[in-house]
Design an enzyme around this catalytic site. Sequence first.
Site, PDB file in Angstrom:
ATOM      1  N   GLU A   1       1.165  -6.728   0.885  1.00 46.93           N
ATOM      2  CA  GLU A   1       1.595  -6.825  -0.531  1.00 46.93           C
ATOM      3  C   GLU A   1       0.937  -8.223  -0.892  1.00 46.93           C
ATOM      4  O   GLU A   1       0.537  -9.119  -0.138  1.00 46.93           O
ATOM      5  CB  GLU A   1       3.185  -7.158  -0.323  1.00 46.93           C
ATOM      6  CG  GLU A   1       3.762  -7.657  -1.809  1.00 46.93           C
ATOM      7  CD  GLU A   1       4.974  -8.203  -1.407  1.00 46.93           C
ATOM      8  OE1 GLU A   1       5.500  -8.233  -0.224  1.00 46.93           O
ATOM      9  OE2 GLU A   1       5.793  -8.331  -2.466  1.00 46.93           O
TER      10      GLU A   1
ATOM     11  N   LYS B   1       6.280  -2.900  -8.144  1.00 45.86           N
ATOM     12  CA  LYS B   1       7.536  -2.868  -7.233  1.00 45.86           C
ATOM     13  C   LYS B   1       8.748  -3.004  -8.119  1.00 45.86           C
ATOM     14  O   LYS B   1       9.004  -3.637  -8.927  1.00 45.86           O
ATOM     15  CB  LYS B   1       7.211  -4.447  -6.417  1.00 45.86           C
ATOM     16  CG  LYS B   1       8.110  -4.757  -5.436  1.00 45.86           C
ATOM     17  CD  LYS B   1       8.021  -5.891  -4.731  1.00 45.86           C
ATOM     18  CE  LYS B   1       9.022  -6.233  -3.435  1.00 45.86           C
ATOM     19  NZ  LYS B   1       8.639  -7.616  -2.866  1.00 45.86           N
TER      20      LYS B   1
ATOM     21  N   CYS C   1       7.385  -3.707   0.537  1.00 41.70           N
ATOM     22  CA  CYS C   1       8.179  -4.691   1.025  1.00 41.70           C
ATOM     23  C   CYS C   1       9.667  -4.613   1.090  1.00 41.70           C
ATOM     24  O   CYS C   1      10.277  -3.572   1.282  1.00 41.70           O
ATOM     25  CB  CYS C   1       7.656  -5.886   0.759  1.00 41.70           C
ATOM     26  SG  CYS C   1       8.215  -7.196   1.898  1.00 41.70           S
TER      27      CYS C   1
HETATM   28  C1  ACM Z   1       9.456  -9.319   0.283  1.00 44.45           C
HETATM   29  O1  ACM Z   1       9.957  -8.231  -0.508  1.00 44.45           O
HETATM   30  N1  ACM Z   1       8.114  -9.757   0.252  1.00 44.45           N
HETATM   31  C2  ACM Z   1      10.224  -9.779   1.234  1.00 44.45           C
END
Ligand code: ACM
Length: 267
Positions: free
Chosen positions: A38, A110, A145
């Site tokens: 990420e 995301k 993530c």
């Molecule tokens: C995250 O979503 N970077 C923990």
Amino acid sequence: MKIALCQISPIYGDSKANIDKIIKNIENIAADIIVFPELATSGYFFVNKAQSIRYAKELLDYGFEEIISEKARKLGKIICYGYPELANDKIYNSAKIIFPNSNYNMNYRKTHLFYKERFAFDEGDTGFNVVNYPEGDISIGLMICYDWRFPESARALALQGADIIICPSNLVTSIWTKVMPARAIENKVFLAVANRVGIEEENDERLVFNGLSGLYSYSGDIIVEADAVSETIIVGEFEPRETRDKSFNSINNIFNDRRTDKYSKLH
Ligand code: ACM
């Protein structure tokens, strides 16, 4: 098929150094799919949008996507990375997957923003999508993530036919290592986590990123796993076709057995 998970430590705010590292890895790794964490181009710990927008703009100035597309085409590799994406006057924490044939490229924004990401990014609007790449006989789904905390993320991808879920990450705990194998088992998919290592500090607050990048089989077993602290590249092998029959005995099939009319309270 071979997948490489690049457990690197991006340098906060140094787009040029991060891009150079990504390109060097792509040129040197022997794998069909290469995955970076990420926000691999920028570092992670942004606390406002001015910061994230700055590094998204730098990426556009460098022509990063064009460079990676050219590498993917020339080297015949599938490349996935997390990056800050500026689009339609919004800033997203995104992941892109780039194929040798760019018609298949897919972008994911995301969905579930973690902690201070809420101050630095807009909520993703793409939803969870899967790309089928016939030239590799593989279907790939993306999440990022913290999406791991929501079983709906992996389920949505599996129901669309993902053979493997790729999850570029900047994880700051290790509890997810208990859950990712479950997501793989309950959906009968492979699951690949490319996490980062290193430490970032902002206003006296430290985030420690915990590595442990791994490729999990659809039985929840670790095919390959990195340690918690090293910059390292791990390569695992998997057969995408093995995920497609969701039966586990002559009667039960984990998708056909779902009782969706009994799940209405999920909304
Ligand atoms: C995250 O979503 N970077 C923990």
